[in-house]
Design an enzyme around this catalytic site. Structure first.
Site, PDB file in Angstrom:
ATOM      1  N   HIS A   1       2.364  -6.307   4.274  1.00  0.00           N
ATOM      2  CA  HIS A   1       1.749  -5.303   5.161  1.00  0.00           C
ATOM      3  C   HIS A   1       0.222  -5.403   5.121  1.00  0.00           C
ATOM      4  O   HIS A   1      -0.364  -5.704   4.073  1.00  0.00           O
ATOM      5  CB  HIS A   1       2.199  -3.902   4.731  1.00  0.00           C
ATOM      6  CG  HIS A   1       1.830  -2.835   5.707  1.00  0.00           C
ATOM      7  ND1 HIS A   1       0.771  -1.984   5.514  1.00  0.00           N
ATOM      8  CD2 HIS A   1       2.376  -2.503   6.907  1.00  0.00           C
ATOM      9  CE1 HIS A   1       0.679  -1.154   6.557  1.00  0.00           C
ATOM     10  NE2 HIS A   1       1.649  -1.447   7.404  1.00  0.00           N
TER      11      HIS A   1
ATOM     12  N   CYS B   1      -1.862  10.991   2.789  1.00  0.00           N
ATOM     13  CA  CYS B   1      -0.786  11.319   3.721  1.00  0.00           C
ATOM     14  C   CYS B   1      -0.622  12.818   3.957  1.00  0.00           C
ATOM     15  O   CYS B   1      -0.293  13.236   5.063  1.00  0.00           O
ATOM     16  CB  CYS B   1       0.513  10.663   3.270  1.00  0.00           C
ATOM     17  SG  CYS B   1       0.391   8.857   3.416  1.00  0.00           S
TER      18      CYS B   1
ATOM     19  N   ASP C   1       7.090   6.485   3.093  1.00  0.00           N
ATOM     20  CA  ASP C   1       6.206   5.342   3.326  1.00  0.00           C
ATOM     21  C   ASP C   1       7.100   4.098   3.235  1.00  0.00           C
ATOM     22  O   ASP C   1       7.836   3.931   2.252  1.00  0.00           O
ATOM     23  CB  ASP C   1       5.132   5.358   2.220  1.00  0.00           C
ATOM     24  CG  ASP C   1       3.796   4.783   2.657  1.00  0.00           C
ATOM     25  OD1 ASP C   1       3.368   5.057   3.802  1.00  0.00           O
ATOM     26  OD2 ASP C   1       3.166   4.068   1.852  1.00  0.00           O
TER      27      ASP C   1
ATOM     28  N   LYS D   1       7.427   5.696   7.978  1.00  0.00           N
ATOM     29  CA  LYS D   1       6.144   5.353   8.588  1.00  0.00           C
ATOM     30  C   LYS D   1       5.502   4.178   7.863  1.00  0.00           C
ATOM     31  O   LYS D   1       5.818   3.906   6.709  1.00  0.00           O
ATOM     32  CB  LYS D   1       5.222   6.574   8.582  1.00  0.00           C
ATOM     33  CG  LYS D   1       4.970   7.097   7.186  1.00  0.00           C
ATOM     34  CD  LYS D   1       4.207   8.378   7.211  1.00  0.00           C
ATOM     35  CE  LYS D   1       3.931   8.866   5.817  1.00  0.00           C
ATOM     36  NZ  LYS D   1       3.190   7.905   4.960  1.00  0.00           N
TER      37      LYS D   1
ATOM     38  N   HIS E   1       2.986  -1.582  -2.213  1.00  0.00           N
ATOM     39  CA  HIS E   1       3.736  -0.360  -2.571  1.00  0.00           C
ATOM     40  C   HIS E   1       4.743  -0.044  -1.473  1.00  0.00           C
ATOM     41  O   HIS E   1       4.567  -0.443  -0.320  1.00  0.00           O
ATOM     42  CB  HIS E   1       2.782   0.827  -2.763  1.00  0.00           C
ATOM     43  CG  HIS E   1       2.090   1.226  -1.482  1.00  0.00           C
ATOM     44  ND1 HIS E   1       0.979   0.563  -1.009  1.00  0.00           N
ATOM     45  CD2 HIS E   1       2.375   2.186  -0.562  1.00  0.00           C
ATOM     46  CE1 HIS E   1       0.602   1.108   0.132  1.00  0.00           C
ATOM     47  NE2 HIS E   1       1.440   2.083   0.436  1.00  0.00           N
TER      48      HIS E   1
ATOM     49  N   ASP F   1       6.244  11.768   1.232  1.00  0.00           N
ATOM     50  CA  ASP F   1       6.158  10.563   0.384  1.00  0.00           C
ATOM     51  C   ASP F   1       6.412  10.790  -1.113  1.00  0.00           C
ATOM     52  O   ASP F   1       5.670  10.271  -1.954  1.00  0.00           O
ATOM     53  CB  ASP F   1       4.781   9.890   0.556  1.00  0.00           C
ATOM     54  CG  ASP F   1       4.564   9.345   1.966  1.00  0.00           C
ATOM     55  OD1 ASP F   1       5.458   9.500   2.811  1.00  0.00           O
ATOM     56  OD2 ASP F   1       3.493   8.764   2.209  1.00  0.00           O
TER      57      ASP F   1
ATOM     58  N   HIS G   1       6.892   0.118   4.076  1.00  0.00           N
ATOM     59  CA  HIS G   1       6.132  -1.045   4.533  1.00  0.00           C
ATOM     60  C   HIS G   1       6.944  -2.337   4.423  1.00  0.00           C
ATOM     61  O   HIS G   1       7.619  -2.564   3.414  1.00  0.00           O
ATOM     62  CB  HIS G   1       4.875  -1.218   3.680  1.00  0.00           C
ATOM     63  CG  HIS G   1       3.933  -0.052   3.709  1.00  0.00           C
ATOM     64  ND1 HIS G   1       3.429   0.472   4.869  1.00  0.00           N
ATOM     65  CD2 HIS G   1       3.377   0.688   2.700  1.00  0.00           C
ATOM     66  CE1 HIS G   1       2.616   1.471   4.580  1.00  0.00           C
ATOM     67  NE2 HIS G   1       2.575   1.638   3.273  1.00  0.00           N
TER      68      HIS G   1
HETATM   69  C1  VGL Z   1      -0.207   6.963   0.847  1.00  0.00           C
HETATM   70  C2  VGL Z   1      -1.773   5.356   0.426  1.00  0.00           C
HETATM   71  C3  VGL Z   1      -0.978   4.399   1.006  1.00  0.00           C
HETATM   72  C4  VGL Z   1       0.187   8.397   0.712  1.00  0.00           C
HETATM   73  C5  VGL Z   1       0.603   6.020   1.450  1.00  0.00           C
HETATM   74  O1  VGL Z   1       1.401   8.696   0.709  1.00  0.00           O
HETATM   75  O2  VGL Z   1      -0.722   9.251   0.609  1.00  0.00           O
HETATM   76  N1  VGL Z   1      -1.388   6.624   0.349  1.00  0.00           N
HETATM   77  N2  VGL Z   1       0.210   4.740   1.515  1.00  0.00           N
HETATM   78 ZN    ZN Z   2       1.420   3.166   2.223  1.00  0.00          ZN
END
Ligand code: VGL
Ligand code: ZN
Length: 204
Positions: A52, A151, A46, A106, A81, A8, A48
């Site tokens: 979401h 993550c 990430d 994801k 996000h 991410d 979404h």
């Molecule tokens: C993440 C919060 C929401 C991450 C992703 O990449 O750690 N944290 N979505």
């Molecule tokens: Zn996320």
């Protein structure tokens, strides 16, 4: 067989983004040096849809960083996000993605969040990564990226459950840190048997 897993490394998780990890972009140069070193690079993204269920804005009266009970357990609510197709969902512009062989997206199911690169937050729905790694005979994943306490942590824990040897390169990850969650993440990963290393150990 070793691979580098870059979790991410997206604009929304960097300073100026929607869900900024403090100093999140500081690890980009370190990761680029690691990219030069590894033969197999895997990235996660990430990804979404708008609206979401992990977004606070999808729940009346909720504020970002509060938690709610979802069908699959407790879920932190986030600012909107990494919306599919947005600038925030793109990889950091200075990250070298040229050598990346596969990108696992994801969090694309509206009703379920996905921190881990292996399973979504119900701990059942698979991303397919284990199958990919097994078919390519990859046994060891060197994990870097964002965020240490979400993550990265869940990917490392699930990776060990799936039978992989998980390494965390500690100067190439950064955390969000809600209620000391970074410290907790390190002890959870270490207690489960993750190997903690540094970029220096790998590169020199
Ligand atoms: C993440 C919060 C929401 C991450 C992703 O990449 O750690 N944290 N979505
Ligand atoms: Zn996320």
């Amino acid at each position: 067989m070793n691979a580098l897993l870059i979790v991410d490394l997206q604009n929304d998780f960097c300073p100026g983004g929607a869900l900024p990890v403090p100093d999140g972009d500081a690890i980009v140069p370190v990761i680029n040096r690691l990219v030069d070193h590894f033969d197999i690079i895997i990235q996660t993204q990430d990804w979404h849809p708008a609206g979401h269920s992990s977004f606070a804005s999808s729940h009346a009266g909720a504020k970002p960083y509060e938690t709610i009970d979802m069908e699959y357990g407790i879920q932190v609510l986030w600012p909107d996000h990494c919306v599919q197709g947005s600038y925030g969902a793109e990889f950091h512009p200075l990250l070298n993605t040229n050598k990346t062989q596969v990108i696992i997206r994801k969090g694309f199911r509206k009703e379920i969040d996905s921190y881990s690169t292996f399973f979504e937050n119900d701990q059942k729905t698979t991303t397919g990564l284990s199958g990919y790694l097994n078919q390519r005979k990859i046994t060891d994943l060197f994990t870097v990226g964002l965020a240490t306490d979400f993550c990265v942590k869940w990917s490392v824990l699930d990776g060990m459950n799936e039978g992989f040897t998980m390494h965390v390169i500690k100067d190439a990850v950064k955390g969000i840190n809600l209620d000391a969650s970074v410290e907790k993440a390190w002890s959870e990963m270490i207690n489960k048997g993750a190997n903690i290393t540094t970029s220096e150990e790998i590169l020199y």
